[in-house]
Design a protein around this motif. Structure first.
Motif, PDB file in Angstrom:
ATOM      1  N   GLY A 283       0.782  -1.232   0.000  1.00 37.42           N
ATOM      2  CA  GLY A 283       0.000   0.000   0.000  1.00 37.42           C
ATOM      3  C   GLY A 283       0.806   1.271   0.000  1.00 37.42           C
ATOM      4  O   GLY A 283       0.255   2.350  -0.278  1.00 37.42           O
ATOM      5  N   PHE A 284       2.104   1.216   0.315  1.00 35.38           N
ATOM      6  CA  PHE A 284       2.917   2.419   0.441  1.00 35.38           C
ATOM      7  C   PHE A 284       4.384   2.038   0.258  1.00 35.38           C
ATOM      8  O   PHE A 284       4.723   0.856   0.115  1.00 35.38           O
ATOM      9  N   ASN A 285       5.255   3.043   0.303  1.00 33.80           N
ATOM     10  CA  ASN A 285       6.696   2.811   0.196  1.00 33.80           C
ATOM     11  C   ASN A 285       7.396   3.332   1.441  1.00 33.80           C
ATOM     12  O   ASN A 285       6.962   4.315   2.059  1.00 33.80           O
ATOM     13  N   ILE A 305       6.951   6.639   5.845  1.00 30.25           N
ATOM     14  CA  ILE A 305       6.272   6.018   4.708  1.00 30.25           C
ATOM     15  C   ILE A 305       5.621   7.098   3.856  1.00 30.25           C
ATOM     16  O   ILE A 305       5.238   8.167   4.353  1.00 30.25           O
ATOM     17  N   VAL A 306       5.525   6.821   2.549  1.00 30.33           N
ATOM     18  CA  VAL A 306       4.839   7.706   1.600  1.00 30.33           C
ATOM     19  C   VAL A 306       3.987   6.834   0.690  1.00 30.33           C
ATOM     20  O   VAL A 306       4.235   5.629   0.560  1.00 30.33           O
ATOM     21  N   PRO A 307       2.981   7.403   0.031  1.00 27.94           N
ATOM     22  CA  PRO A 307       2.123   6.588  -0.833  1.00 27.94           C
ATOM     23  C   PRO A 307       2.851   6.126  -2.083  1.00 27.94           C
ATOM     24  O   PRO A 307       3.880   6.682  -2.479  1.00 27.94           O
ATOM     25  N   LYS A 308       2.294   5.096  -2.703  1.00 27.58           N
ATOM     26  CA  LYS A 308       2.793   4.663  -3.997  1.00 27.58           C
ATOM     27  C   LYS A 308       2.590   5.799  -5.011  1.00 27.58           C
ATOM     28  O   LYS A 308       1.630   6.569  -4.906  1.00 27.58           O
ATOM     29  N   ASN A 311      -0.891   6.237  -6.346  1.00 34.34           N
ATOM     30  CA  ASN A 311      -2.012   6.403  -5.419  1.00 34.34           C
ATOM     31  C   ASN A 311      -2.094   7.841  -4.919  1.00 34.34           C
ATOM     32  O   ASN A 311      -1.153   8.325  -4.290  1.00 34.34           O
ATOM     33  N   PHE A 313      -2.719  10.517  -2.361  1.00 33.96           N
ATOM     34  CA  PHE A 313      -2.749  10.489  -0.893  1.00 33.96           C
ATOM     35  C   PHE A 313      -3.524  11.713  -0.416  1.00 33.96           C
ATOM     36  O   PHE A 313      -3.070  12.847  -0.583  1.00 33.96           O
ATOM     37  N   SER A 362      -6.363   5.821   1.893  1.00 35.98           N
ATOM     38  CA  SER A 362      -5.652   6.132   0.647  1.00 35.98           C
ATOM     39  C   SER A 362      -4.159   5.834   0.758  1.00 35.98           C
ATOM     40  O   SER A 362      -3.499   5.576  -0.247  1.00 35.98           O
ATOM     41  N   LEU A 363      -3.621   5.851   1.988  1.00 31.92           N
ATOM     42  CA  LEU A 363      -2.204   5.532   2.197  1.00 31.92           C
ATOM     43  C   LEU A 363      -1.972   4.030   2.325  1.00 31.92           C
ATOM     44  O   LEU A 363      -0.837   3.559   2.260  1.00 31.92           O
ATOM     45  N   GLY A 364      -3.067   3.267   2.496  1.00 35.49           N
ATOM     46  CA  GLY A 364      -2.928   1.813   2.607  1.00 35.49           C
ATOM     47  C   GLY A 364      -2.653   1.325   4.007  1.00 35.49           C
ATOM     48  O   GLY A 364      -2.188   0.196   4.189  1.00 35.49           O
TER      49      GLY A 364
END
Length: 768
Positions: A283-285, A305-308, A311, A313, A362-364
């Motif tokens: 869901g994220f990186n 962490i940050v979103p893909k 995606n 955010f 939305s961030l997973g």
């Protein structure tokens, strides 16, 4: 990257700003209304500082606006009982307190699932004021990434820099809907806000969310119960091998704000170094180079962490751009406060107050998206707010407030409180959970009872014996708990009997008789609810006669009825007796006999003497209790010799039929014969008579059979126990059987069963 989405609510157009955090974390964030909650630089519903126009009808904010002007909005923070703080805060008292949500946790309001909210006021500690100290501050370089038990604090009080001195903190979690599943849940929104005493310089704020119930001891200045020592004093996030979340752990949300607004929002989760370096979450990186623990090469730490990239955010942020109303009890603002010792103000100054919101889904990192976990288990239990000295995540911590309870939702056990019993004088019973959890979902059902109220309410009303079930959940869509209970019925009747001692002498106006209420021991039989706890005697008779004593006197000829009531359950039984003149010869009535054959019942009886008897009424019943008249035969007159009578019943019901005679005299008084039973469906064998009833030292049963065969006779008490069993061989024709060993049975109601090869006969009899 910035995207705008239009959303219409109650006729007004709202702009939701959706932002993706860049990897360097720097951006200018915009206000918005996620899940109709205002992130707009103020704290009151029904108004907006940084969104064009006023807040929409039905919108939420931290507090509900009061005073003049319409306001249909909602305040999320509970303000009940807070009036005691108004004078304290205005007087400069260094008071601290916290308040929860104005609604039950995990409750649905206006189509939004409100999980929890918390407001907290912190101490203030000014370097230029005398006697004011902040009792929750950090010392000795405490930082994020440390084991909380190693943090150093100053419980004796200290001063704090204006820009780092926390006064008010807010946190709230809700869903944009009420759906909880792991495929398409309603977006999970986390909103946070803070104000500091000073409004100049950049403020660096962290909200830390703990899975364990971390505790701070204000006397020793130590933290405890923050998480496993083996994982660095924090609860770790765990993942499946494919990168999906298996279990959530501790989290930190950081943001920075100043005169330029909110300049950064960053999210960190506690993971192992191995997960950070080798796992690719779905869901994220993870952000390279941003892993912070308690040492240079920690085994566990906070990873940013940050979103893909694909995606969007969703985040929202706003800072008070002008002076705005503060909490209902006021706040402390160096820019506005008139007193140099506490800076009390009823408003937040421009740049004093900042708030942000994040869409976890939305961030997973929505717990509903975890695989194998329970989306209804609260992801966190405690929250605390902190400030740092600089932009570095590991810079020295300054001020803190908390930890406070947050999202530590109660379970909703389905245990049913022990129900009362239905009784003859208790027609309904209320069923309720043993522990009622506000906001929980309760559903009731029954397999054989009857619910007379709303089955989806917390409590229900029932009016029938049976089994009832309760299913509960903390919120709709979450796992349920189930319990059941049996509602019992205490419908055991007393045994009424009535007789007369004496007769009325018509020539003596003072002549009386004594009405006899019978033996109380007959009603004191064993039941699952105990024996008799007392009887109420209510007599009625000619010319309005009434009495509530057991053995009253009477001076009128006629029929008297006794209504006997058991105090324990209000159940009643009745009996009749007749008062006659001294010159009246009683009717001498022979046995009533009934035989069913060729589709009809033949009833025969005789009298050996009659005086003033007018007629006989034949009564029939299918249950042995409720009789109705089916025929009438006139008396032959005043005679002293045997007279035979007969009546044919061609309308007998299928199954058992109970018959009795009602002998009526010229003055309206009457007497009843013994009850006889026949079976209209009997083939080969039929029950003719059970006598006497009530019985004393013996019971006789008369049956007629077409063939010789074996039968079994059973006596069953009110508790359902078989107390006598007797096997008999009967011959063709009429058989009279004496039931043995009944004299030592206790008084009360019994069931007599006759079991043949093809069927069972059953009737009730009473032991005196």
């Amino acid at each position: 990257m910035k995207m705008n989405t239009n959303f219409t609510l109650t006729g007004k157009l709202l702009i939701f700003t959706i932002l993706m955090l860049p990897l360097n974390g720097l951006a200018q964030f915009s206000p918005g209304l996620p899940a109709v909650f205002g992130i707009d630089g103020d704290v009151l519903s029904g108004q907006s500082q940084n969104i064009s126009g006023s807040g929409p009808l039905g919108s939420f904010d931290w507090f509900r606006k009061t005073g003049s002007g319409p306001n249909t909005g909602y305040g999320i923070i509970d303000t009940s009982g807070t009036f005691v703080y108004n004078a304290q805060v205005a007087a400069g008292t260094n008071v601290t307190f916290n308040k929860g949500m104005a609604f039950p946790r995990y409750s649905a309001v206006n189509g939004y699932l409100l999980l929890d909210a918390r407001y907290a006021r912190d101490n203030f500690g000014y370097s230029n004021s005398t006697g004011n100290r902040d009792f929750t501050t950090y010392t000795n370089g405490s930082k994020n990434g440390d084991n909380p038990v190693s943090w150093s604090t100053t419980p004796s009080g200290a001063t704090v820099a204006d820009k780092a001195d926390i006064i008010d903190t807010y946190i709230h979690m809700r869903r944009e809907g009420t759906v909880i599943n792991n495929t398409n849940p309603s977006p999970l929104i986390l909103a946070m806000a803070v104000n500091t005493v000073g409004n100049t310089g950049i403020r660096y704020v962290d909200f830390e969310l703990f899975k364990e119930r971390v505790v701070y001891n204000p006397a020793t200045g130590a933290f405890s119960n923050s998480g496993p020592v083996a994982t660095g004093g924090h609860s770790e996030w765990q993942f499946n091998t494919n990168g999906t979340i298996r279990e959530l752990g501790d989290m930190e949300v950081s943001f920075s704000f100043g005169t330029a607004g909110v300049t950064e929002i960053a999210i960190y989760i506690w993971v192992s170094q191995a997960v950070y370096t080798s796992l690719v979450p779905t869901g994220f990186n993870f952000v390279s180079g941003e892993f912070y623990g308690a040492s240079n090469s920690p085994a566990f730490g906070y990873a940013r962490i940050v979103p893909k990239p694909a995606n969007p955010f969703r985040t929202w942020a706003s800072v008070s751009s002008v002076n705005a109303n503060a909490t209902p009890w006021g706040t402390n603002s160096k820019a506005l406060g008139g007193s140099p010792t506490n800076y009390y103000s009823s408003q937040y100054a421009a740049n004093d107050f900042a708030e942000i919101a994040i869409d976890f889904t939305s961030l997973g990192i929505d717990p509903a998206l975890s695989v194998g976990g329970n989306p209804c288990v609260p992801p966190f239990t405690r929250v605390m707010a902190k400030t740092r000295s600089s932009a570095s995540f590991t810079s020295a911590l300054q001020d803190f407030t908390g930890p406070y309870e947050f999202l530590d939702a109660p379970q909703a056990p389905a245990q049913i409180a022990a129900p009362a019993n239905l009784k003859c004088n208790v027609s309904t019973v209320t069923l309720s959970p043993a522990v009622v959890v506000p906001g929980a979902i309760y559903q009731w059902s029954t397999s054989n009872g009857n619910i007379t109220s709303n089955p989806n309410a917390t409590t229900i009303i029932v009016n029938k014996v049976g089994k009832y079930y309760l299913t509960s959940a903390i919120v709709s869509g979450c796992p349920t708990n189930t319990d059941s209970t049996n509602v019992m019925g205490d419908y055991y009747k007393p045994v009424a009997s009535a007789s007369v001692i004496g007769a009325i002498n018509p020539s003596d106006p003072t002549s009386t008789v004594t009405l006899q209420g019978g033996d109380v021991n007959l009603s004191n039989f064993s039941t699952p609810y105990g024996g008799s706890v007392g009887l109420n005697w209510n007599w009625s008779g000619p010319t309005g006669f009434t009495s509530n004593v057991r053995n009253p006197s009477a001076n009128r000829i006629g029929t008297y009825m006794l209504e006997l009531t058991e105090t324990r359950n209000g159940c009643k039984d009745t009996a009749n007796t007749s008062v006659q003149t001294a010159f009246t010869l009683p009717i001498v009535l022979g046995d009533l006999n009934a035989v069913y054959s060729n589709g009809y019942t033949q009833l025969k009886w005789f009298t050996s003497a009659e005086y003033n008897t007018t007629f006989f009424e034949i009564e029939r019943s299918t249950d042995g209790s409720n009789f109705s008249r089916i025929g009438k035969v006139s008396s032959k007159g005043n005679i002293t010799t045997r007279t035979d009578y007969e009546h044919i019943d061609i309308l007998a019901a299928k199954g058992l039929n109970y018959y009795r005679l009602r002998s009526v005299d010229v003055d309206g008084s009457f007497t009843y014969s013994k009850i006889v039973v026949v079976n209209s469906e009997a083939v080969g064998i039929s029950l003719l008579l059970i006598y006497p009833n009530p019985f004393g030292h013996k019971v006789q049963v008369k049956v007629e059979s077409e063939n010789a065969e074996e039968i079994q006779i059973r006596l069953i008490n009110y508790a359902g126990a078989i107390v006598r069993v007797q096997n008999e061989k009967i011959k063709k024709g009429v058989n009279t059987i004496v039931v043995n060993n009944v004299s030592n049975l206790g008084p009360g109601m019994y069931e007599l069963q006759i079991n043949t090869k093809s069927k069972t006969f059953s009737t009730k009899i009473v032991k005196q």
